[in-house]
Design a protein around this motif. Sequence first.
Motif, PDB file in Angstrom:
ATOM      1  N   ASP A  40       4.106   8.066 -10.767  1.00  0.00           N
ATOM      2  CA  ASP A  40       3.847   7.018 -11.758  1.00  0.00           C
ATOM      3  C   ASP A  40       4.703   7.370 -12.965  1.00  0.00           C
ATOM      4  OD1 ASP A  40       2.961   5.289 -13.717  1.00  0.00           O
ATOM      5  OD2 ASP A  40       0.911   6.079 -13.779  1.00  0.00           O
ATOM      6  N   LEU A  97       7.694   7.577  -3.306  1.00  0.00           N
ATOM      7  CA  LEU A  97       7.394   6.286  -3.930  1.00  0.00           C
ATOM      8  C   LEU A  97       7.371   6.455  -5.439  1.00  0.00           C
ATOM      9  CD1 LEU A  97       6.283   3.272  -3.568  1.00  0.00           C
ATOM     10  CD2 LEU A  97       4.003   4.301  -3.827  1.00  0.00           C
ATOM     11  N   ARG A 153       0.844  -1.191   0.000  1.00  0.00           N
ATOM     12  CA  ARG A 153       0.000   0.000   0.000  1.00  0.00           C
ATOM     13  C   ARG A 153       0.882   1.245   0.000  1.00  0.00           C
ATOM     14  NH1 ARG A 153      -5.235   0.429   0.316  1.00  0.00           N
ATOM     15  NH2 ARG A 153      -6.168   2.453   0.795  1.00  0.00           N
ATOM     16  N   PRO A 154       0.550   2.245  -0.805  1.00  0.00           N
ATOM     17  CA  PRO A 154       1.392   3.442  -0.900  1.00  0.00           C
ATOM     18  C   PRO A 154       1.308   4.306   0.344  1.00  0.00           C
ATOM     19  CG  PRO A 154      -0.599   3.707  -2.205  1.00  0.00           C
ATOM     20  CD  PRO A 154      -0.584   2.281  -1.745  1.00  0.00           C
ATOM     21  N   LEU A 190      -3.070   4.937  -7.328  1.00  0.00           N
ATOM     22  CA  LEU A 190      -2.327   5.604  -6.258  1.00  0.00           C
ATOM     23  C   LEU A 190      -3.147   6.741  -5.655  1.00  0.00           C
ATOM     24  CD1 LEU A 190       1.271   5.857  -7.791  1.00  0.00           C
ATOM     25  CD2 LEU A 190       0.634   4.571  -5.743  1.00  0.00           C
ATOM     26  N   ILE A 220      -0.066  12.876  -6.454  1.00  0.00           N
ATOM     27  CA  ILE A 220       0.362  11.878  -7.420  1.00  0.00           C
ATOM     28  C   ILE A 220       0.828  12.589  -8.687  1.00  0.00           C
ATOM     29  CG2 ILE A 220      -0.217   9.726  -8.575  1.00  0.00           C
ATOM     30  CD1 ILE A 220      -0.604   9.786  -5.455  1.00  0.00           C
ATOM     31  N   SER A 226      -4.352   6.819  -1.811  1.00  0.00           N
ATOM     32  CA  SER A 226      -3.657   7.802  -0.971  1.00  0.00           C
ATOM     33  C   SER A 226      -4.191   9.205  -1.262  1.00  0.00           C
ATOM     34  CB  SER A 226      -2.147   7.741  -1.232  1.00  0.00           C
ATOM     35  OG  SER A 226      -1.621   6.483  -0.902  1.00  0.00           O
ATOM     36  N   CYS A 252      10.787   2.062  -4.862  1.00  0.00           N
ATOM     37  CA  CYS A 252      10.300   2.004  -6.238  1.00  0.00           C
ATOM     38  C   CYS A 252       9.859   0.580  -6.529  1.00  0.00           C
ATOM     39  CB  CYS A 252      11.415   2.425  -7.197  1.00  0.00           C
ATOM     40  SG  CYS A 252      11.028   2.182  -8.950  1.00  0.00           S
ATOM     41  N   LEU A 293       4.155  11.133  -4.849  1.00  0.00           N
ATOM     42  CA  LEU A 293       4.253   9.781  -5.385  1.00  0.00           C
ATOM     43  C   LEU A 293       4.273   9.860  -6.902  1.00  0.00           C
ATOM     44  CD1 LEU A 293       1.541   8.047  -3.122  1.00  0.00           C
ATOM     45  CD2 LEU A 293       3.862   8.783  -2.513  1.00  0.00           C
ATOM     46  N   TRP A 334       6.078   4.081  -8.777  1.00  0.00           N
ATOM     47  CA  TRP A 334       5.539   2.886  -9.425  1.00  0.00           C
ATOM     48  C   TRP A 334       5.785   3.035 -10.920  1.00  0.00           C
ATOM     49  CZ3 TRP A 334      -0.099   1.495  -7.494  1.00  0.00           C
ATOM     50  CH2 TRP A 334      -0.022   0.945  -6.201  1.00  0.00           C
TER      51      TRP A 334
END
Length: 206
Positions: free
Chosen positions: A70, A132, A61-62, A82, A91, A86, A163, A68, A134
Amino acid sequence: MSGREPVNGQYFATEPSAAHRQGSVRVILPDVYLELATDAGVFSSRRLDPGTRVLLDTAPRPPATGDLLDLGSGYGPLALVLAARSPGARIWAVDVNERALALTAANAERAGLTNVSCARPDDAALPSRFSLIWSNPPIRIGKKPLHEVLASWLERLIPGGACYLVVQRNLGSDSLQQWLADSGWAAERVAARSGYRVLGVRRAGR
């Protein structure tokens, strides 16, 4: 090619040459449901890419807050999940493909996800650090360009940041994991399913 546009469809081009062909993809998870608009010239426009699905199913889980990322967002399935998971985080959906970024922005607005920002990799608005990352990275751009892209973004992780990358086994997940280790990153396989590997990456020693 697992639902991808053909390489000559230029989903990693700034302005795809493919004629528009609008469609939609559903993302159905235990905690998130999304209906996303797609178009030709973007990554996996006809269905949710199986690798993306594996990452969504298996990544931890983020964080609840922070910036964060992508990386290589396409039309936004990772970024929007995401954002839904969150809501207190910002994001960043980053892609070179302008058509993909426009779709991500429209999909976020339609879903009521106001914490999504879309940007090209050189956008000055991007933060210098991320909690983070992804990514379903663009393996087909070639090994050297891919390594350069990943190295530049991994350096922007905060201390303790992580990551998660999803890569097909037969497209070089094991060699990518070795390159990450050789480059000073602690990379472990956190999931394997349907020919895909999810790699968790952190700075070695942290």
